[in-house]
Design a protein around this motif. Structure first.
Motif, PDB file in Angstrom:
ATOM      1  N   PRO A 431      24.487  10.799  15.074  1.00 16.73           N
ATOM      2  CA  PRO A 431      22.884  11.034  15.093  1.00 16.73           C
ATOM      3  C   PRO A 431      22.411  10.854  16.204  1.00 16.73           C
ATOM      4  N   TYR A 432      22.978  10.475  17.030  1.00 15.27           N
ATOM      5  CA  TYR A 432      22.102  10.458  18.504  1.00 15.27           C
ATOM      6  C   TYR A 432      21.605  12.418  19.326  1.00 15.27           C
ATOM      7  N   VAL A 433      22.956  12.528  19.161  1.00 13.26           N
ATOM      8  CA  VAL A 433      21.956  14.329  19.832  1.00 13.26           C
ATOM      9  C   VAL A 433      22.465  15.477  18.985  1.00 13.26           C
ATOM     10  N   MET A 434      21.795  15.851  18.441  1.00 15.48           N
ATOM     11  CA  MET A 434      22.427  16.903  17.490  1.00 15.48           C
ATOM     12  C   MET A 434      21.215  17.928  17.940  1.00 15.48           C
ATOM     13  N   TYR A 435      21.996  19.627  17.386  1.00 17.48           N
ATOM     14  CA  TYR A 435      21.080  20.779  16.999  1.00 17.48           C
ATOM     15  C   TYR A 435      20.041  21.002  16.234  1.00 17.48           C
ATOM     16  N   ASP A 439      14.947  28.292  12.049  1.00 17.99           N
ATOM     17  CA  ASP A 439      15.126  29.689  11.684  1.00 17.99           C
ATOM     18  C   ASP A 439      14.492  30.536  12.653  1.00 17.99           C
ATOM     19  N   LYS A 440      13.802  29.778  13.795  1.00 19.42           N
ATOM     20  CA  LYS A 440      13.510  30.655  15.267  1.00 19.42           C
ATOM     21  C   LYS A 440      14.558  30.095  16.339  1.00 19.42           C
ATOM     22  N   VAL A 441      13.961  31.152  16.998  1.00 18.92           N
ATOM     23  CA  VAL A 441      15.202  30.514  18.047  1.00 18.92           C
ATOM     24  C   VAL A 441      14.632  29.628  19.367  1.00 18.92           C
ATOM     25  N   LEU A 442      15.096  28.329  19.710  1.00 14.04           N
ATOM     26  CA  LEU A 442      15.064  27.100  20.270  1.00 14.04           C
ATOM     27  C   LEU A 442      14.750  27.593  22.165  1.00 14.04           C
ATOM     28  N   ARG A 447      16.088  22.537  21.449  1.00 14.63           N
ATOM     29  CA  ARG A 447      17.372  22.196  20.850  1.00 14.63           C
ATOM     30  C   ARG A 447      17.430  21.289  20.644  1.00 14.63           C
ATOM     31  N   PHE A 448      17.339  20.363  20.537  1.00 16.24           N
ATOM     32  CA  PHE A 448      18.026  18.946  20.654  1.00 16.24           C
ATOM     33  C   PHE A 448      16.704  18.260  19.170  1.00 16.24           C
ATOM     34  N   GLU A 449      17.678  17.450  18.269  1.00 17.63           N
ATOM     35  CA  GLU A 449      16.930  15.844  17.790  1.00 17.63           C
ATOM     36  C   GLU A 449      18.021  14.986  18.034  1.00 17.63           C
ATOM     37  N   GLY A 450      17.614  13.925  17.454  1.00 13.24           N
ATOM     38  CA  GLY A 450      18.408  13.188  17.204  1.00 13.24           C
ATOM     39  C   GLY A 450      17.986  11.157  17.661  1.00 13.24           C
ATOM     40  N   TYR A 451      18.852  10.418  17.632  1.00 12.19           N
ATOM     41  CA  TYR A 451      17.950   9.105  18.454  1.00 12.19           C
ATOM     42  C   TYR A 451      17.937   8.768  19.874  1.00 12.19           C
ATOM     43  N   CYS A 452      18.595   9.404  20.355  1.00 11.08           N
ATOM     44  CA  CYS A 452      19.059   9.413  21.998  1.00 11.08           C
ATOM     45  C   CYS A 452      17.403  10.444  22.572  1.00 11.08           C
ATOM     46  N   LEU A 453      17.530  11.946  21.604  1.00 17.31           N
ATOM     47  CA  LEU A 453      16.022  12.095  22.298  1.00 17.31           C
ATOM     48  C   LEU A 453      14.446  11.739  21.839  1.00 17.31           C
ATOM     49  N   ASP A 454      14.470  10.528  20.753  1.00 17.57           N
ATOM     50  CA  ASP A 454      13.620   9.993  20.448  1.00 17.57           C
ATOM     51  C   ASP A 454      13.901   8.551  21.263  1.00 17.57           C
ATOM     52  N   LEU A 455      14.721   8.003  21.971  1.00 16.17           N
ATOM     53  CA  LEU A 455      14.330   7.451  22.888  1.00 16.17           C
ATOM     54  C   LEU A 455      13.880   7.774  24.356  1.00 16.17           C
ATOM     55  N   TYR A 467      11.681  15.371  31.589  1.00 10.90           N
ATOM     56  CA  TYR A 467      13.035  15.698  32.012  1.00 10.90           C
ATOM     57  C   TYR A 467      13.614  16.964  30.731  1.00 10.90           C
ATOM     58  N   GLU A 468      14.515  17.525  31.544  1.00  9.05           N
ATOM     59  CA  GLU A 468      15.448  18.017  31.111  1.00  9.05           C
ATOM     60  C   GLU A 468      16.493  18.118  30.992  1.00  9.05           C
ATOM     61  N   VAL A 469      16.924  18.421  29.150  1.00  8.69           N
ATOM     62  CA  VAL A 469      18.051  17.921  28.934  1.00  8.69           C
ATOM     63  C   VAL A 469      18.660  18.623  28.799  1.00  8.69           C
ATOM     64  N   LYS A 470      20.535  18.679  29.101  1.00  6.32           N
ATOM     65  CA  LYS A 470      21.746  19.502  29.565  1.00  6.32           C
ATOM     66  C   LYS A 470      22.299  19.026  28.948  1.00  6.32           C
ATOM     67  N   LEU A 471      23.564  19.339  28.233  1.00 10.37           N
ATOM     68  CA  LEU A 471      24.778  18.891  27.781  1.00 10.37           C
ATOM     69  C   LEU A 471      26.173  19.482  28.709  1.00 10.37           C
ATOM     70  N   VAL A 472      26.676  18.157  28.524  1.00 11.46           N
ATOM     71  CA  VAL A 472      27.571  17.428  29.320  1.00 11.46           C
ATOM     72  C   VAL A 472      28.787  19.034  29.421  1.00 11.46           C
ATOM     73  N   SER A 473      29.574  19.344  30.394  1.00  9.70           N
ATOM     74  CA  SER A 473      29.720  20.386  30.593  1.00  9.70           C
ATOM     75  C   SER A 473      31.654  20.722  29.750  1.00  9.70           C
ATOM     76  N   ASP A 474      31.796  19.174  30.174  1.00  7.09           N
ATOM     77  CA  ASP A 474      33.313  19.126  29.497  1.00  7.09           C
ATOM     78  C   ASP A 474      33.544  18.973  28.237  1.00  7.09           C
ATOM     79  N   GLY A 475      32.314  18.406  27.820  1.00  4.72           N
ATOM     80  CA  GLY A 475      32.239  17.560  26.812  1.00  4.72           C
ATOM     81  C   GLY A 475      32.619  16.382  26.666  1.00  4.72           C
ATOM     82  N   LYS A 476      32.524  15.474  27.367  1.00  5.61           N
ATOM     83  CA  LYS A 476      33.517  13.679  27.724  1.00  5.61           C
ATOM     84  C   LYS A 476      32.675  13.199  28.266  1.00  5.61           C
TER      85      LYS A 476
END
Length: 886
Positions: A431-435, A439-442, A447-455, A467-476
Motif C-alpha cells: 500500500p506504499y504507492v498506488m493509483y 471518476d475524473k482524470v487525475l 494520481r497517486f495515494e498510499g503510505y509513501c505519499l502520506d509520508l 515535490y514532483e512524483v514520478k514512477l521509476v522508468s524500468d519499474g525496479k
C-alpha cells in the motif's frame, strides 16, 4: 608707484619659476601585450588609472609628478618586448611594469637584472631556480602559499575524492601541494586537463558527470571560468550535489546571477578587500570610468567591475610612489642596453621598494626582502549564496583558514527548501504507492495515494519543499549486475535524475555505498508468503492425537511394568497373605489376592480412573499403588487438557514451516522479486541455507524470480509457489487475502529509508523530519491507516465447534470392540469351564464305579479272584451306568 608694481610682478614670476624648478618628474615604464579583440589591456588601463589618481591627490607625492611611458607588444613576442624595454631604459625610467606572458617576462627580466632597474610584475610567475632575479618584484601572492590555501579548504570540507581540472601546465605548478596530499592524507586526486585550443569542455564535463566526480577544483582564467559555468549549467551539473572551487581570484567579478538559485556549492578566494571603504570608493571611481569608456568584448565580468590583475597593478604603481618618496636626491638616468652600464641608484631604490608597505586594494602589502615576493597576505574565502557571493572565511599565509561564519552543510542549501521543487522517484507497490481511484482524470501528484505519499506530504510540511512524483522508468528497485551497473531507483539517484526516492526501498550495504539513506521509517524482515494449507479431515481415532504414539507405548509398558512389580512385591511381603478360612485359624492354607491378572487389573483400573475391589494392605504395595496413582493422575490430566484442542481445532497440514524446509525440497518452487533487496540478500549471503536457496533460484531465473509483487502473489495463488518478500508487505497482503499466510519467522532484520544521491544535503534534514514524525506517532498512525483490512472472520472469530462422529467416533469403535471382545472371552470362558466340569464328572463317576465294585466284591462269597484290570473295567462300566441314569 608704477615701478614698484612692475618690480613686484617681476619678483612673483621669479618665485614661480623657482617653485616650478623644484617640482620633480618621475617616469615609469609599462610594457603591455595586446590581443586582436582587446587593443588596450586591463593592466594598461589600471596603470594609467593609478598614475592619474596619484597625480590628482598630492598627499602621496606632493613635490613629484608621476609620468609614464607605455609600449605595446604582441602576445608571445619576447624579441619585441626586449627591444621596447631598451627604448624605455634609454628614455630613463625608475621601474618597468609588465609584460604578462611568461616568455616575454623572462626576456625583460634579464635586461632589468643587467641594468639594475626594478622589474615589477602583477601576474603569477614561476620563480627562477637559481634566485638570480634580484631586481624582480611580484605583488601577486606567492604560488606555494596559494597551493597551501587550497589544500586547507579541501581539508576543511573533508573531501576524500577530488578532481583537479587545469587549463595549462602552470596549473600543475600551482597545485603541487594538493597533488602531494594523497600520500599524506589518504586523499584520492584525479587530474584532468581542459581541451587545448577550444573553450568547449562539455565532453570532459560529460565524462566527469558519468564518473560521479562531485568535488572539482578548476584552475583556469576568469574568462574560461565564465564559459565553464555556462557549460556546467547546460550539462545539468549546477545542482546541490556538486561543489566547485575556482582558483581564479576573479570569481567575485563574474556575473553569477544565473546560478544563484541553482543550489550549487561554489567557492573561491578573493584578494580584493571589498568590505573596506577606501577600496569601495576606488572601485566605484574605476567603475564610473569604465562605463564611460567604449564597450569591451564579452568576458563574463560584471559591468565596471575591477579584476584582481587591475587592482594589483594599481597597488604596484602606488608602491613605486611610496618608495620614491623615501628616496632623496635620486635621479633617473638614460641607460643603454648595449653598454651594460647599470643604474647607480637601482640597488638603493630596490631596497626602498622592498621595505615599503602600503594598505592597498588587495590588503596590506609587505614584500619579502630576500626575493621580493609577496608571502604575507590574506585571502577572503567566498561562497555563492542566493543573495550573491558572501565572505565565509579568511585565509592567512601564517595562521591558515579561519571561518567567519559557522559552516554547516545542512544549512547550505536545505535552509531554502521552500524555494525548491524536488523530483521524487518511486515505484508502484501496495500500500506504499498506488493509483488513486477516481471518476475524473487525475494529473501530477494527484494520481497517486498510499503510505509513501502520506509520508512525503508530512516531510514536505515539515521542511517546506515542493515535490514532483514520478514512477521509476524500468519499474525496479535497484540492483547491481555482474558488470557493477545499477538499475531502478538507485540508478536514477546515482544519475541525479531524482532528488529523493520515497518508496519501500530497503537499506542495504551495497546500496549504501552508491547512495545515501535517511534513518529508517519502517523496520521489517524477510519472510515467506505461501498459500494457506487446507485443513485435514478429522479421523475417527483423533482422540489418540493428544499423546504421541511413543507416549502411548510408554504408558502401556509402564502399566505392565507396575503390574509385574506389584505382583512380585505382593508375593514377597507377608502382609498380603491371609487365611481364607476365618473360622479355622489353625489352617495352614494361605491365599494372596494379587495374582498376576489381579495386579494387571489393578493397574488398568487406576489408569482408567476407576476403583477396584483390590486394595493393597502392606506398606510396600501401598507405595507402589500410590506412585502409580500419581503417575496416572498426571497422564490423564494432561491428556484431558490437550484433548479439547485436538478435537475442536481444525488441523492444518502445512508442507513447509520455515526457510530450511524450502531449502531441503525442490517440489515447491520459490523465489523473490527480480532486482530487489530480497534477491540481493540471498545473492550476497554466506549462510549455507541461503546460499543453497540462491542456487535454486538462480538456476530457475525465468520462473523463480518474478517481475513485481503482483505477479508473485498471482503465482502463489495459482501454482505451488512460495514468494520470499518483506514482512510488512506480507502483513498487508494477508489482511486482504485470506487464502495467503506468512510461513515461519523473519529471516533477517532491515529497514526502509528515504534514498538520496550520495553527498546530498537533503539527507540530514529528511532524517530529522522522520525522527520527528516517529516521536509524534504519525508513522504508526499512517501504517494503521493503510495496513488495516477487513481481516478474515472465519479465522479471527472462530468458535469451538460441537464434536461430531468424525471427531470422537473412534471411541465408539473401541467400545464396540471391547464389548465384542468381552462376549468372545465370555464364550471362551464358558467353553473352558464346561469342558473342565465334564472332566471332573467323568473322574467322579469312574472312581465311584470302582468303589462300588470293590464293595460288591467284599460282600460276594465267590472264591474266584479277579485281576485289577477287570475291576477297573467293571468299575468304568458301572460308573457309566450310574452317570447315565442320572
Amino acid at each position: 608707484m608704477e615701478r614698484r608694481k612692475r618690480l613686484f610682478l617681476l619678483l612673483f614670476f621669479v618665485m614661480a619659476k623657482l617653485n616650478l624648478g623644484e617640482q620633480q618628474v618621475l617616469r615609469i615604464g609599462g610594457i603591455f601585450e595586446t590581443r586582436e579583440n582587446e587593443p588596450v589591456s586591463v593592466d594598461e588601463l589600471a596603470f594609467k588609472f593609478a598614475v592619474t589618481s596619484i597625480n590628482r591627490n598630492r598627499t602621496l607625492m606632493p613635490n613629484t609628478t608621476l609620468t609614464y611611458d607605455i609600449q605595446r607588444v604582441n602576445l608571445f613576442d619576447s624579441f619585441e618586448a626586449s627591444r621596447r624595454v631598451c627604448d624605455q631604459l634609454a628614455l630613463g625610467v625608475a621601474a618597468v611594469f609588465g609584460p604578462a606572458h611568461s616568455s616575454s617576462v623572462s626576456a625583460v627580466q634579464s635586461i632589468c637584472n643587467a641594468l639594475e632597474v626594478p622589474h615589477i610584475q602583477t601576474r603569477w610567475k614561476h620563480p627562477s631556480v637559481d634566485n638570480k632575479d634580484t631586481f624582480f618584484i611580484n605583488l601577486y601572492p606567492e604560488h606555494t602559499s596559494i597551493s597551501r590555501a587550497i589544500l586547507d579548504v579541501v581539508t576543511y570540507y573533508k573531501w576524500k575524492s577530488i578532481t583537479v581540472v587545469y587549463e595549462d601546465s602552470t596549473g600543475l605548478m600551482r597545485m603541487q601541494e594538493l597533488i602531494k596530499a594523497p600520500s599524506r592524507n589518504g586523499m584520492k586526486v584525479r587530474i584532468r586537463q581542459l581541451p587545448l585550443g577550444s573553450s568547449d569542455a562539455r565532453p570532459l564535463l560529460k565524462e566527469m558527470k558519468k564518473e560521479q566526480e562531485f568535488y572539482v577544483i578548476f584552475d583556469c582564467s576568469y574568462q574560461m571560468a565564465s564559459e565553464l559555468l555556462k557549460q556546467l549549467m547546460s550539462m545539468g551539473m549546477m545542482t546541490e550535489y556538486y561543489h566547485f572551487f575556482f582558483t581564479t581570484l576573479d570569481l567575485f567579478a563574474l556575473d553569477l546571477e544565473p546560478y544563484r538559485y541553482s543550489g550549487v556549492n561554489m567557492t573561491a578566494f578573493r584578494l580584493l578587500k571589498l568590505d573596506n571603504t577606501y577600496v569601495a570608493s576606488v572601485i566605484q571611481k574605476w567603475s564610473m570610468e569604465r562605463q564611460l569608456a567604449p564597450p569591451r568584448p564579452e568576458s563574463g565580468l560584471m559591468i565596471g567591475m575591477m579584476t584582481t590583475a587591475a587592482a594589483l597593478m594599481y597597488d604596484a604603481v602606488f608602491m613605486v610612489a611610496v618608495a620614491s618618496q623615501r628616496a632623496s636626491q635620486m635621479t633617473v638616468s638614460s641607460l643603454q642596453c648595449h653598454r651594460h652600464k647599470p643604474w647607480r641608484y637601482g640597488p638603493r631604490f630596490m631596497n626602498l621598494f622592498k621595505e615599503a608597505q602600503w594598505d592597498g586594494l588587495t590588503g596590506r602589502i609587505v614584500l619579502n626582502k630576500t626575493d621580493g615576493l609577496r608571502k604575507d597576505f590574506d585571502l577572503d574565502l567566498i561562497s555563492l549564496k542566493e543573495d550573491g557571493t558572501a565572505k565565509i572565511g579568511v585565509w592567512n599565509s601564517y595562521t591558515g583558514l579561519k571561518l567567519t561564519e559557522k559552516q554547516d552543510n545542512s544549512n547550505n542549501v536545505t535552509d531554502s527548501l521552500a524555494n525548491r521543487t524536488l523530483i521524487v522517484t518511486t515505484i508502484l507497490e501496495n500500500p506504499y504507492v498506488m493509483y488513486k481511484k477516481s471518476d475524473k482524470v487525475l494529473y501530477g501528484n494527484d494520481r497517486f495515494e498510499g503510505y509513501c505519499l502520506d509520508l512525503l506530504k508530512e516531510l514536505s510540511n515539515i521542511l517546506g519543499f515542493n515535490y514532483e512524483v514520478k514512477l521509476v522508468s524500468d519499474g525496479k528497485y535497484g540492483a547491481q549486475n555482474d558488470r557493477g551497473e545499477w538499475n531502478g531507483m538507485v540508478r536514477e539517484l546515482i544519475d541525479h535524475i531524482a532528488d529523493l526516492a520515497v518508496a519501500p526501498l530497503t537499506i542495504t550495504y551495497v546500496r549504501e555505498k552508491v547512495i545515501d539513506f535517511s534513518k529508517p521509517f519502517m523496520t521489517l524482515g524477510i519472510s515467506i508468503l505461501y498459500r494457506k494449507p487446507n485443513g485435514t479431515n478429522p479421523g475417527v481415532f483423533s482422540f489418540l492425537n493428544p499423546l504421541t504414539p511413543d507416549i502411548w507405548m510408554y504408558v502401556l509398558l509402564a502399566c505392565l511394568g507396575v503390574s509385574c512389580v506389584l505382583f512380585v512385591i505382593a508375593r514377597f511381603t507377608p502382609y498380603e497373605w491371609y487365611n481364607p478360612h476365618a473360622c479355622n485359624p489353625s489352617s495352614d492354607v494361605m491365599e494372596n489376592n494379587f495374582t498376576l491378572l489381579n495386579s494387571l487389573w489393578f493397574g488398568v483400573a487406576a489408569l482408567m480412573r476407576q476403583g477396584s475391589e483390590l486394595m493393597p494392605k502392606a506398606l510396600s504395595t501401598r507405595i507402589v499403588g500410590g506412585i502409580w496413582w500419581f503417575f496416572t493422575l498426571i497422564i490423564i490430566s494432561s491428556y484431558t487438557a490437550n484433548l479439547a484442542a485436538f478435537l475442536t481445532v481444525e488441523r492444518m497440514d502445512a508442507p513447509i514451516d520455515s526457510a530450511d524446509d524450502l531449502a531441503k525440497q525442490t517440489r515447491i518452487e520459490y523465489g523473490a522479486v527480480r532486482d530487489g533487496s530480497t534477491m540481493t540478500f540471498f545473492k550476497k549471503s554466506k549462510i549455507s541455507t541461503y546460499e543453497k536457496m540462491w542456487t535454486f533460484m538462480s538456476s530457475r531465473k525465468n520462473t523463480a524470480l518474478v517481475k513485481n509483487t503482483r505477479e508473485g502473489i498471482t503465482r502463489v495463488l495459482t501454482t505451488d509457489y512460495a514468494l520470499l518478500m518483506e514482512s510488512t508487505s506480507i502483513e498487508y497482503i494477508t489482511q486482504r487475502n485470506c487464502n495467503l499466510t506468512q510461513v515461519g519467522g523473519l529471516i533477517d532484520s532491515k529497514g526502509y529509508g528515504v534514498g538520496t544521491p550520495i553527498g546530498s544535503p537533503y539527507r540530514d534534514k529528511v532524517t530529522i523530519a522522520i525522527l520527528q514524525l516517529q516521536e509524534e506517532g504519525k508513522l504508526h498512525m499512517m501504517k494503521e491507516k493503510w495496513w488495516r483490512g477487513n481481516g478474515c472472520p472465519e479465522e479471527d472469530k472462530k468458535e469451538a465447534n460441537a464434536l461430531g462422529v468424525e471427531n470422537i467416533g473412534g471411541i465408539f469403535i473401541v467400545l464396540a470392540a471391547g464389548l465384542v471382545l468381552s462376549v468372545f472371552v465370555a464364550i471362551g470362558e464358558f467353553i473352558y469351564k464346561a469342558r473342565k466340569n465334564s472332566d471332573i464328572e467323568e473322574a467322579f463317576c469312574f472312581f465311584y464305579g470302582v468303589q462300588s465294585r470293590q464293595l460288591q466284591r467284599r460282600d460276594s462269597t465267590s472264591s474266584t479272584g479277579t485281576s485289577l484290570s477287570t475291576d477297573l473295567e467293571s468299575g468304568r462300566l458301572l460308573g457309566d451306568d450310574i452317570c447315565s441314569s442320572r
